[in-house]
Design a protein around this motif. Structure first.
Motif, PDB file in Angstrom:
ATOM      1  N   ASN A  48     -25.760  60.568 -43.449  1.00 57.46           N
ATOM      2  CA  ASN A  48     -24.511  59.816 -43.406  1.00 57.46           C
ATOM      3  C   ASN A  48     -24.860  58.334 -43.528  1.00 57.46           C
ATOM      4  O   ASN A  48     -25.365  57.730 -42.591  1.00 57.46           O
ATOM      5  CB  ASN A  48     -23.769  60.097 -42.099  1.00 57.46           C
ATOM      6  N   LEU A  50     -23.077  55.808 -43.405  1.00 61.08           N
ATOM      7  CA  LEU A  50     -22.394  54.962 -42.430  1.00 61.08           C
ATOM      8  C   LEU A  50     -23.129  54.905 -41.094  1.00 61.08           C
ATOM      9  O   LEU A  50     -22.908  53.994 -40.305  1.00 61.08           O
ATOM     10  CB  LEU A  50     -20.954  55.437 -42.218  1.00 61.08           C
ATOM     11  N   GLY A  53     -26.822  52.202 -42.929  1.00 61.79           N
ATOM     12  CA  GLY A  53     -26.498  50.833 -43.340  1.00 61.79           C
ATOM     13  C   GLY A  53     -27.701  49.936 -43.574  1.00 61.79           C
ATOM     14  O   GLY A  53     -27.544  48.727 -43.755  1.00 61.79           O
ATOM     15  N   ASP A 108     -19.253  48.362 -38.008  1.00 68.45           N
ATOM     16  CA  ASP A 108     -19.203  49.821 -38.066  1.00 68.45           C
ATOM     17  C   ASP A 108     -19.880  50.377 -39.327  1.00 68.45           C
ATOM     18  O   ASP A 108     -19.785  51.560 -39.627  1.00 68.45           O
ATOM     19  CB  ASP A 108     -17.757  50.299 -38.005  1.00 68.45           C
ATOM     20  N   ASN A 109     -20.557  49.511 -40.067  1.00 68.19           N
ATOM     21  CA  ASN A 109     -21.244  49.840 -41.327  1.00 68.19           C
ATOM     22  C   ASN A 109     -20.287  50.139 -42.473  1.00 68.19           C
ATOM     23  O   ASN A 109     -20.718  50.606 -43.523  1.00 68.19           O
ATOM     24  CB  ASN A 109     -22.255  50.986 -41.173  1.00 68.19           C
ATOM     25  N   TYR A 110     -19.016  49.874 -42.291  1.00 62.98           N
ATOM     26  CA  TYR A 110     -18.069  50.003 -43.409  1.00 62.98           C
ATOM     27  C   TYR A 110     -18.105  48.737 -44.245  1.00 62.98           C
ATOM     28  O   TYR A 110     -18.297  47.635 -43.730  1.00 62.98           O
ATOM     29  CB  TYR A 110     -16.639  50.254 -42.904  1.00 62.98           C
ATOM     30  N   CYS A 111     -17.900  48.894 -45.532  1.00 62.40           N
ATOM     31  CA  CYS A 111     -17.887  47.780 -46.476  1.00 62.40           C
ATOM     32  C   CYS A 111     -16.437  47.342 -46.695  1.00 62.40           C
ATOM     33  O   CYS A 111     -15.603  48.158 -47.103  1.00 62.40           O
ATOM     34  CB  CYS A 111     -18.501  48.240 -47.796  1.00 62.40           C
ATOM     35  N   SER A 112     -16.162  46.093 -46.461  1.00 60.12           N
ATOM     36  CA  SER A 112     -14.785  45.605 -46.601  1.00 60.12           C
ATOM     37  C   SER A 112     -14.351  45.472 -48.067  1.00 60.12           C
ATOM     38  O   SER A 112     -13.171  45.315 -48.339  1.00 60.12           O
ATOM     39  CB  SER A 112     -14.614  44.266 -45.872  1.00 60.12           C
ATOM     40  N   TYR A 114     -15.466  47.861 -50.415  1.00 59.92           N
ATOM     41  CA  TYR A 114     -16.031  49.105 -50.930  1.00 59.92           C
ATOM     42  C   TYR A 114     -15.485  49.499 -52.300  1.00 59.92           C
ATOM     43  O   TYR A 114     -16.245  49.845 -53.201  1.00 59.92           O
ATOM     44  CB  TYR A 114     -15.809  50.247 -49.931  1.00 59.92           C
ATOM     45  N   ARG A 117     -17.061  47.047 -54.785  1.00 65.95           N
ATOM     46  CA  ARG A 117     -18.446  46.644 -54.512  1.00 65.95           C
ATOM     47  C   ARG A 117     -19.237  46.488 -55.807  1.00 65.95           C
ATOM     48  O   ARG A 117     -18.892  47.092 -56.824  1.00 65.95           O
ATOM     49  CB  ARG A 117     -19.108  47.636 -53.561  1.00 65.95           C
TER      50      ARG A 117
END
Length: 159
Positions: A48, A50, A53, A108-112, A114, A117
């Motif tokens: 995973n 996420l 990262g 949270d390892n999310y890409c703003s 995404y 990207r």
């Protein structure tokens, strides 16, 4: 999640083996894209991103002109303002982020960004691409940050 320090240690130990494998099997690797892609999918399904990262915290992707256009548009910025705020030229003259971790990586390892990207991020870790043998050395380098790259190389050398 695999800590990057442990991954770097394991990669350093495995690198001589992986390089030796490449030197002995380059011709064979030229014909193994389907097998390598299968390894990529198997290993990717076990990891995973996420939870990791590492790539977004430690590797700076090359940012193409098209990436600049797409990102600046999505952030409602002029390309020149985007470049000034987020980018610098590296020693090779390529655009990269001014600093790492990536400015778009959340806690949270999310890409703003995404959906918009950069190409290098969309394609990372590149272990499912055709002519994998051409980026074998890059994959060895990426293995120190990416459990998928590490896993592909580790399983590939056992085939």
């Amino acid at each position: 999640m695999q800590e990057i320090s442990k991954l770097r240690e394991e990669t350093a130990l495995k690198t001589p083996e992986w390089k030796k494998f490449f030197n002995k099997n380059k011709q064979r690797l030229m014909k193994m894209d389907k097998e390598i892609e299968q390894l990529h999918h198997e290993i990717s399904s076990e990891i995973n991103c996420l939870e990791c990262g590492n790539c977004c915290r430690s590797l700076g992707p090359m940012i193409l002109e098209k990436d600049i256009d797409v990102l600046s548009r999505s952030l409602r910025m002029k390309p020149s303002d985007f470049m000034e705020k987020y980018l610098r030229k590296d020693e090779d003259g390529d655009f990269v982020f001014q600093s790492m971790p990536c400015p778009f990586l959340g806690s949270d390892n999310y890409c703003s960004v995404y959906e918009n990207r950069p190409k290098a991020c969309r394609e990372y870790p590149h272990t499912d691409r055709m002519k994998f043998y051409q980026i074998y050395e890059l994959t060895v380098k990426n293995a120190s940050a990416c459990p998928i790259a590490f896993g592909v190389l580790d399983r590939l050398t056992k085939l």
